[in-house]
Design a protein around this motif. Structure first.
Motif, PDB file in Angstrom:
ATOM      1  N   MET A  76      -5.519   8.464  -1.061  1.00 19.52           N
ATOM      2  CA  MET A  76      -4.125   8.350  -0.689  1.00 19.52           C
ATOM      3  C   MET A  76      -3.980   8.355   0.827  1.00 19.52           C
ATOM      4  SD  MET A  76      -2.364  10.908  -3.516  1.00 19.52           S
ATOM      5  CE  MET A  76      -0.698  10.386  -3.151  1.00 19.52           C
ATOM      6  N   LYS A  77      -2.973   7.651   1.315  1.00 15.92           N
ATOM      7  CA  LYS A  77      -2.663   7.703   2.744  1.00 15.92           C
ATOM      8  C   LYS A  77      -2.386   9.154   3.143  1.00 15.92           C
ATOM      9  CE  LYS A  77       0.882   5.016   2.134  1.00 15.92           C
ATOM     10  NZ  LYS A  77       2.099   4.203   2.434  1.00 15.92           N
TER      11      LYS A  77
ATOM     12  N   SER B 115      -5.075   4.202  -7.412  1.00 18.13           N
ATOM     13  CA  SER B 115      -5.892   2.995  -7.569  1.00 18.13           C
ATOM     14  C   SER B 115      -7.372   3.215  -7.311  1.00 18.13           C
ATOM     15  CB  SER B 115      -5.366   1.887  -6.640  1.00 18.13           C
ATOM     16  OG  SER B 115      -4.056   1.490  -7.015  1.00 18.13           O
TER      17      SER B 115
ATOM     18  N   HIS C 255      -8.748   4.617  -4.476  1.00 18.15           N
ATOM     19  CA  HIS C 255      -9.121   4.541  -3.062  1.00 18.15           C
ATOM     20  C   HIS C 255      -8.598   5.733  -2.266  1.00 18.15           C
ATOM     21  CE1 HIS C 255     -10.383   0.443  -3.926  1.00 18.15           C
ATOM     22  NE2 HIS C 255      -9.196   0.218  -4.449  1.00 18.15           N
TER      23      HIS C 255
ATOM     24  N   GLY D  61      -1.479   5.132  -5.056  1.00 20.46           N
ATOM     25  CA  GLY D  61      -2.218   6.362  -4.839  1.00 20.46           C
ATOM     26  C   GLY D  61      -3.207   6.692  -5.938  1.00 20.46           C
TER      27      GLY D  61
ATOM     28  N   ASN E 204       1.618   5.437  -1.713  1.00 20.43           N
ATOM     29  CA  ASN E 204       1.075   6.610  -2.397  1.00 20.43           C
ATOM     30  C   ASN E 204       1.663   6.779  -3.791  1.00 20.43           C
ATOM     31  OD1 ASN E 204      -0.788   7.462  -0.503  1.00 20.43           O
ATOM     32  ND2 ASN E 204       0.621   8.839   0.545  1.00 20.43           N
TER      33      ASN E 204
ATOM     34  N   CYS F 115      -6.357  -2.843   0.122  1.00 20.86           N
ATOM     35  CA  CYS F 115      -5.287  -3.817  -0.050  1.00 20.86           C
ATOM     36  C   CYS F 115      -5.528  -5.058   0.805  1.00 20.86           C
ATOM     37  CB  CYS F 115      -3.946  -3.170   0.319  1.00 20.86           C
ATOM     38  SG  CYS F 115      -2.504  -4.190  -0.053  1.00 20.86           S
TER      39      CYS F 115
ATOM     40  N   VAL G 278      -1.695  -1.737  -4.097  1.00 22.77           N
ATOM     41  CA  VAL G 278      -2.620  -0.602  -4.153  1.00 22.77           C
ATOM     42  C   VAL G 278      -1.792   0.677  -4.113  1.00 22.77           C
ATOM     43  CG1 VAL G 278      -4.471   0.648  -2.973  1.00 22.77           C
ATOM     44  CG2 VAL G 278      -4.518  -1.855  -3.091  1.00 22.77           C
TER      45      VAL G 278
ATOM     46  N   CYS H 133       0.864  -1.177   0.000  1.00 20.21           N
ATOM     47  CA  CYS H 133       0.000   0.000   0.000  1.00 20.21           C
ATOM     48  C   CYS H 133       0.900   1.225   0.000  1.00 20.21           C
ATOM     49  CB  CYS H 133      -0.912   0.001   1.223  1.00 20.21           C
ATOM     50  SG  CYS H 133      -2.011   1.445   1.298  1.00 20.21           S
TER      51      CYS H 133
ATOM     52  N   PRO I  56      -7.108   3.127   1.108  1.00 23.81           N
ATOM     53  CA  PRO I  56      -6.227   2.280   0.297  1.00 23.81           C
ATOM     54  C   PRO I  56      -5.677   1.086   1.066  1.00 23.81           C
ATOM     55  CG  PRO I  56      -5.194   4.411   0.732  1.00 23.81           C
ATOM     56  CD  PRO I  56      -6.631   4.521   1.154  1.00 23.81           C
TER      57      PRO I  56
END
Length: 227
Positions: free
Chosen positions: A149-150, A145, A147, A143, A118, A159, A141, A116, A155
């Motif tokens: 970004m962290k 994808s 979902h 940035g 970014n 994952c 997964v 996972c 995300p």
């Protein structure tokens, strides 16, 4: 080494940059080319290292702030950076010692492994292939994808779901405050590595992994295998 976690995980997810791979040299090269194109003096690798962890948009905004430039340039520079970086993402990057072997051991033990990050997913996969991680992975997964970004937990949760696991049975490994915050928001146990781009003294993970050779023992795998 931190103590063994209280229960063996059913899945393990890794951050990429600063956790599995020291990628700052390739990131700095691509960023320097874009900054020169814009007529801006490039950043040093040390300056780039301090901006890692927030994806390409955060990197470009941070670079422009450091050079006291108009943030309105960030959008087109981010697109140019992504193109340049995707063309050569693993020229000078290197896996941290023992990282590939540690991931292979998890996969051999039947524990699904994911990434996972970014970073854009296609670029992440290129780096993972180049450095030998790809055969051991069940999900990647990025940035881009779909979902977010962290530190948004979405995300990471995506994952984990792709690996067929649930948050409470998963461990996430990262190097940055962004990773810790993501894991906490997702309800996932988190280990931090001290050799990446974050300030380990400022983090409060569930454990600190100083050496990938110790990962199996920390996750309780070595203990389980001896029984």
């Amino acid at each position: 080494m931190s103590p063994v976690l209280p229960s063996r995980p059913r899945a393990v997810v890794f951050d990429l940059d600063g956790t599995l791979v020291d990628s700052v040299a390739d990131v700095a090269d691509a960023l320097a080319a874009v900054m020169r194109e814009a007529g801006i003096h490039p950043l040093s690798e040390a300056e780039v290292r301090g901006l890692m962890g927030h994806g390409a948009p955060g990197l470009l905004r941070g670079a422009l702030r450091l050079r006291q430039c108009d943030l309105g340039e960030a959008e087109w520079m981010t697109r140019r950076f992504l193109d340049r970086y995707a063309a050569a993402p693993a020229v000078r990057s290197a896996a941290y010692p023992g990282a590939v072997d540690a991931m292979a051991a998890l996969a051999a033990a039947g524990i699904p492994v994911g990434i996972c990050t970014n970073k854009a997913a296609c670029t992440a996969r290129a780096v993972l292939r180049a450095l030998g991680f790809a055969p051991h992975l069940g999900a990647v997964v990025g940035g881009d994808s779909g979902h977010g970004m962290k530190p948004d937990p979405a995300p990471l949760l995506a994952c984990i779901a792709a690996l067929g696991a649930v948050p409470e049975e998963t461990v996430y490994l990262g190097d940055h405050r962004v990773d810790i915050d993501t894991a906490r928001a997702a309800g996932v146990r988190v280990l931090a590595v001290p050799f990446g781009y974050g300030d380990i003294a400022a983090l409060e993970p569930d454990g600190i992994l100083a050496d990938y050779a110790a990962l199996a023992g920390m996750l309780g795998l070595a203990v389980a295998e001896q029984r």
